[in-house]
Design a protein around this motif. Structure first.
Motif, PDB file in Angstrom:
ATOM      1  N   HIS A 176       4.631  14.128   1.408  1.00  0.00           N
ATOM      2  CA  HIS A 176       5.469  13.510   2.428  1.00  0.00           C
ATOM      3  C   HIS A 176       6.724  12.925   1.783  1.00  0.00           C
ATOM      4  N   GLN A 177       7.866  13.242   2.363  1.00  0.00           N
ATOM      5  CA  GLN A 177       9.133  12.770   1.800  1.00  0.00           C
ATOM      6  C   GLN A 177       9.188  11.251   1.744  1.00  0.00           C
ATOM      7  N   ASN A 178       8.568  10.588   2.722  1.00  0.00           N
ATOM      8  CA  ASN A 178       8.576   9.123   2.743  1.00  0.00           C
ATOM      9  C   ASN A 178       7.273   8.547   2.203  1.00  0.00           C
ATOM     10  N   GLY A 179       6.546   9.329   1.396  1.00  0.00           N
ATOM     11  CA  GLY A 179       5.283   8.849   0.841  1.00  0.00           C
ATOM     12  C   GLY A 179       5.474   7.793  -0.242  1.00  0.00           C
ATOM     13  N   TRP A 180       4.414   7.055  -0.503  1.00  0.00           N
ATOM     14  CA  TRP A 180       4.387   6.041  -1.556  1.00  0.00           C
ATOM     15  C   TRP A 180       3.349   6.459  -2.602  1.00  0.00           C
ATOM     16  N   PHE A 181       3.323   5.748  -3.730  1.00  0.00           N
ATOM     17  CA  PHE A 181       2.209   5.892  -4.656  1.00  0.00           C
ATOM     18  C   PHE A 181       0.966   5.301  -3.986  1.00  0.00           C
ATOM     19  N   THR A 182      -0.175   5.960  -4.170  1.00  0.00           N
ATOM     20  CA  THR A 182      -1.395   5.566  -3.465  1.00  0.00           C
ATOM     21  C   THR A 182      -2.524   5.348  -4.456  1.00  0.00           C
ATOM     22  N   LEU A 183      -3.193   4.234  -4.321  1.00  0.00           N
ATOM     23  CA  LEU A 183      -4.404   3.954  -5.093  1.00  0.00           C
ATOM     24  C   LEU A 183      -5.578   4.040  -4.128  1.00  0.00           C
ATOM     25  N   ARG A 184      -6.614   4.797  -4.505  1.00  0.00           N
ATOM     26  CA  ARG A 184      -7.650   5.159  -3.541  1.00  0.00           C
ATOM     27  C   ARG A 184      -9.032   5.121  -4.169  1.00  0.00           C
ATOM     28  N   SER A 185     -10.036   4.732  -3.359  1.00  0.00           N
ATOM     29  CA  SER A 185     -11.443   4.851  -3.737  1.00  0.00           C
ATOM     30  C   SER A 185     -12.167   5.636  -2.657  1.00  0.00           C
ATOM     31  N   PRO A 186     -12.682   6.837  -2.956  1.00  0.00           N
ATOM     32  CA  PRO A 186     -13.435   7.595  -1.958  1.00  0.00           C
ATOM     33  C   PRO A 186     -14.788   6.943  -1.686  1.00  0.00           C
ATOM     34  N   ILE A 187     -15.276   7.099  -0.458  1.00  0.00           N
ATOM     35  CA  ILE A 187     -16.553   6.511  -0.063  1.00  0.00           C
ATOM     36  C   ILE A 187     -17.647   7.557  -0.205  1.00  0.00           C
ATOM     37  N   GLU A 188     -18.720   7.166  -0.855  1.00  0.00           N
ATOM     38  CA  GLU A 188     -19.802   8.092  -1.173  1.00  0.00           C
ATOM     39  C   GLU A 188     -20.724   8.294   0.021  1.00  0.00           C
ATOM     40  N   ALA A 189     -21.486   9.368  -0.035  1.00  0.00           N
ATOM     41  CA  ALA A 189     -22.479   9.649   1.006  1.00  0.00           C
ATOM     42  C   ALA A 189     -23.533   8.543   1.033  1.00  0.00           C
ATOM     43  N   GLY A 190     -23.932   8.151   2.235  1.00  0.00           N
ATOM     44  CA  GLY A 190     -24.994   7.163   2.401  1.00  0.00           C
ATOM     45  C   GLY A 190     -24.559   5.722   2.265  1.00  0.00           C
ATOM     46  N   ALA A 191     -23.303   5.466   1.884  1.00  0.00           N
ATOM     47  CA  ALA A 191     -22.851   4.089   1.658  1.00  0.00           C
ATOM     48  C   ALA A 191     -22.676   3.355   2.985  1.00  0.00           C
ATOM     49  N   THR A 192     -23.073   2.091   3.009  1.00  0.00           N
ATOM     50  CA  THR A 192     -22.843   1.231   4.183  1.00  0.00           C
ATOM     51  C   THR A 192     -22.305  -0.112   3.691  1.00  0.00           C
ATOM     52  N   THR A 193     -23.208  -1.087   3.441  1.00  0.00           N
ATOM     53  CA  THR A 193     -22.778  -2.384   2.920  1.00  0.00           C
ATOM     54  C   THR A 193     -22.181  -2.218   1.519  1.00  0.00           C
ATOM     55  N   ASN A 194     -21.035  -2.854   1.327  1.00  0.00           N
ATOM     56  CA  ASN A 194     -20.354  -2.788   0.029  1.00  0.00           C
ATOM     57  C   ASN A 194     -20.020  -1.348  -0.346  1.00  0.00           C
ATOM     58  N   ALA A 195     -19.560  -0.584   0.638  1.00  0.00           N
ATOM     59  CA  ALA A 195     -19.178   0.804   0.370  1.00  0.00           C
ATOM     60  C   ALA A 195     -17.976   0.869  -0.558  1.00  0.00           C
ATOM     61  N   VAL A 196     -17.102  -0.144  -0.469  1.00  0.00           N
ATOM     62  CA  VAL A 196     -15.946  -0.279  -1.366  1.00  0.00           C
ATOM     63  C   VAL A 196     -15.906  -1.704  -1.858  1.00  0.00           C
ATOM     64  N   SER A 197     -15.648  -1.879  -3.142  1.00  0.00           N
ATOM     65  CA  SER A 197     -15.539  -3.231  -3.702  1.00  0.00           C
ATOM     66  C   SER A 197     -14.436  -3.230  -4.759  1.00  0.00           C
ATOM     67  N   TRP A 198     -13.373  -3.971  -4.473  1.00  0.00           N
ATOM     68  CA  TRP A 198     -12.229  -4.068  -5.388  1.00  0.00           C
ATOM     69  C   TRP A 198     -12.010  -5.517  -5.804  1.00  0.00           C
ATOM     70  N   ARG A 199     -11.485  -5.658  -7.028  1.00  0.00           N
ATOM     71  CA  ARG A 199     -10.981  -6.952  -7.501  1.00  0.00           C
ATOM     72  C   ARG A 199      -9.478  -6.783  -7.742  1.00  0.00           C
ATOM     73  N   ILE A 200      -8.678  -7.533  -6.986  1.00  0.00           N
ATOM     74  CA  ILE A 200      -7.227  -7.478  -7.119  1.00  0.00           C
ATOM     75  C   ILE A 200      -6.749  -8.737  -7.813  1.00  0.00           C
ATOM     76  N   THR A 201      -6.030  -8.573  -8.917  1.00  0.00           N
ATOM     77  CA  THR A 201      -5.562  -9.722  -9.699  1.00  0.00           C
ATOM     78  C   THR A 201      -4.054  -9.611  -9.920  1.00  0.00           C
ATOM     79  N   PRO A 202      -3.249 -10.190  -9.032  1.00  0.00           N
ATOM     80  CA  PRO A 202      -1.802 -10.207  -9.277  1.00  0.00           C
ATOM     81  C   PRO A 202      -1.468 -11.235 -10.357  1.00  0.00           C
ATOM     82  N   ASN A 203      -0.460 -10.929 -11.157  1.00  0.00           N
ATOM     83  CA  ASN A 203       0.009 -11.930 -12.112  1.00  0.00           C
ATOM     84  C   ASN A 203       0.811 -12.992 -11.374  1.00  0.00           C
ATOM     85  N   VAL A 204       0.532 -14.254 -11.646  1.00  0.00           N
ATOM     86  CA  VAL A 204       1.242 -15.370 -11.017  1.00  0.00           C
ATOM     87  C   VAL A 204       2.084 -16.063 -12.078  1.00  0.00           C
TER      88      VAL A 204
END
Length: 372
Positions: free
Chosen positions: A263-291
């Motif tokens: 896509h011409q107007n696309g951005w860089f994308t960070l992604r986690s695919p969801i696995e088969a059978g996942a429900t609770t905690n299907a995705v879990s990320w820790r985001i740490t911005p520098n302050v």
């Protein structure tokens, strides 16, 4: 036409003599991220908003990270494609809850959004998939923890295709570095990356004369971007203190993709695919911005770009970081061939807070002399 009838340009040279609190330094930063009065997570200079806006086509939806006055990342949400385009299916927000006791924000969403399915000026075409989920965010010191809980497992054919993603604004990152575990690279100015066929997503095709004659049609599928890198932890712009950002997947892998390949107007994308059978905690990320400790946004002067009539009211608005109150005085300068000459020096009037900023007014209506 005479200048006096048209404009009065003194505000173009309005200048600040100083900013900050009484000690001329910003207020000390708090200890870690916390929910503020406006319902988003904040630590000095950095804010994470959770579905305070729902305009994904303009990258104003889901998780939005503002880091030291830069909207560095946005559109953090579950999507059905590796790098969705402007008119790709988006979920419907069912509810958003700010739980101050738990220090948590929970957004509940679902696919499809029947209100947009093949209706309206730009109709979205939703696949045959029903998906409801909770997106939870809470603060833990300097970290922001993101969790996605599915109400039910994905259908087998959608496992690995649905993923949680966060889009990174390209123009701020051109030439900056990234580190994914042991791999390193540079965010490129031009779209870059290997593409692979996606056998699950056929695209419209032109029917040839041969096909009209009864020959078997060829399979037409659009190419998908291959990850620039995969791993557990991505560090964005390690060389820049105001922009440095680390994202760790606590479950499953991260994939870094260049959305501009499709896509011409696309951005860089960070992604986690969801696995088969996942429900609770299907995705879990820790985001740490520098302050950056002690950081405060520079004041911004808002004024008429065409100038002022000498006899009209003339009020400049000064937008500031709420952690760095405006100091006294504010000076109005007139420019002539010999340099800048002070015309007024006076304290601004506090107007109040609006959204992220604090506002002051500087009234120089008494000045009626033409000039710059």
């Amino acid at each position: 036409m005479h200048t006096r009838q048209i404009l009065f340009g003194l505000a173009l040279s309005t200048a600040l003599s100083g900013c900050g609190n009484s000690s001329d330094t910003p207020a000390p930063s708090q200890s870690g991220f916390a929910l503020n009065d406006q319902g988003y997570f904040e630590q000095q200079g950095v804010g994470l908003m959770v579905f305070q806006d729902t305009s994904p086509e303009s990258r104003q939806s889901g998780l939005i990270l503002v880091s030291h006055d830069n909207r560095l990342a946005s559109n953090g949400d579950l999507r059905l494609e590796l790098t969705p385009g402007q008119w790709s299916p988006v979920p419907r927000l069912l509810s958003r809850t700010v739980d101050r006791e738990k220090g948590e924000i929970v957004a509940t969403l679902k696919y499809p959004d029947e209100r947009q399915h093949r209706t309206g000026f730009n109709p979205l075409d939703y696949p045959d998939l029903e998906l409801e989920y909770d997106l939870r965010v809470r603060a833990e010191g300097d970290d922001l923890l993101v969790q996605v809980d599915l109400k039910s497992p994905l259908p087998e054919e959608w496992a690995g295709k649905v993923g949680f993603q966060l889009e990174l604004y390209p123009a701020d990152l051109f030439g900056k570095s990234w580190i994914m575990d042991d791999a390193t690279g540079i965010f490129p100015r031009q779209p870059y990356g290997v593409t692979v066929p996606d056998d699950s997503t056929p695209t419209p095709k032109i029917v040839s004369d041969g096909e009209r004659a009864g020959l078997a049609p060829l399979a037409h599928h659009r190419a998908q971007p291959a990850p620039l890198a995969s791993g557990q932890t991505l560090t964005v712009a390690p060389e820049s203190d105001p922009m440095r950002l680390q994202i760790e997947s606590l479950k499953g892998e991260l994939q870094l993709l260049d959305g501009r390949v499709q896509h011409q107007n696309g951005w860089f994308t960070l992604r986690s695919p969801i696995e088969a059978g996942a429900t609770t905690n299907a995705v879990s990320w820790r985001i740490t911005p520098n302050v950056v400790d002690g950081w405060a946004r520079e004041p911004v002067i808002q004024h008429s770009m065409v100038g002022y009539h000498p006899e009209q009211n003339k009020v400049a608005v000064i937008e500031t970081d709420p952690d760095a109150p405006l100091g006294d005085p504010v000076r109005l300068l007139k420019l002539d061939a010999s340099g800048a000459q002070e015309v007024i020096s006076q304290a601004p009037t506090l107007w109040g807070d609006f959204l992220r900023y604090r506002y002051y007014q500087f009234d120089f209506s008494s000045v009626q002399e033409e000039g710059l």
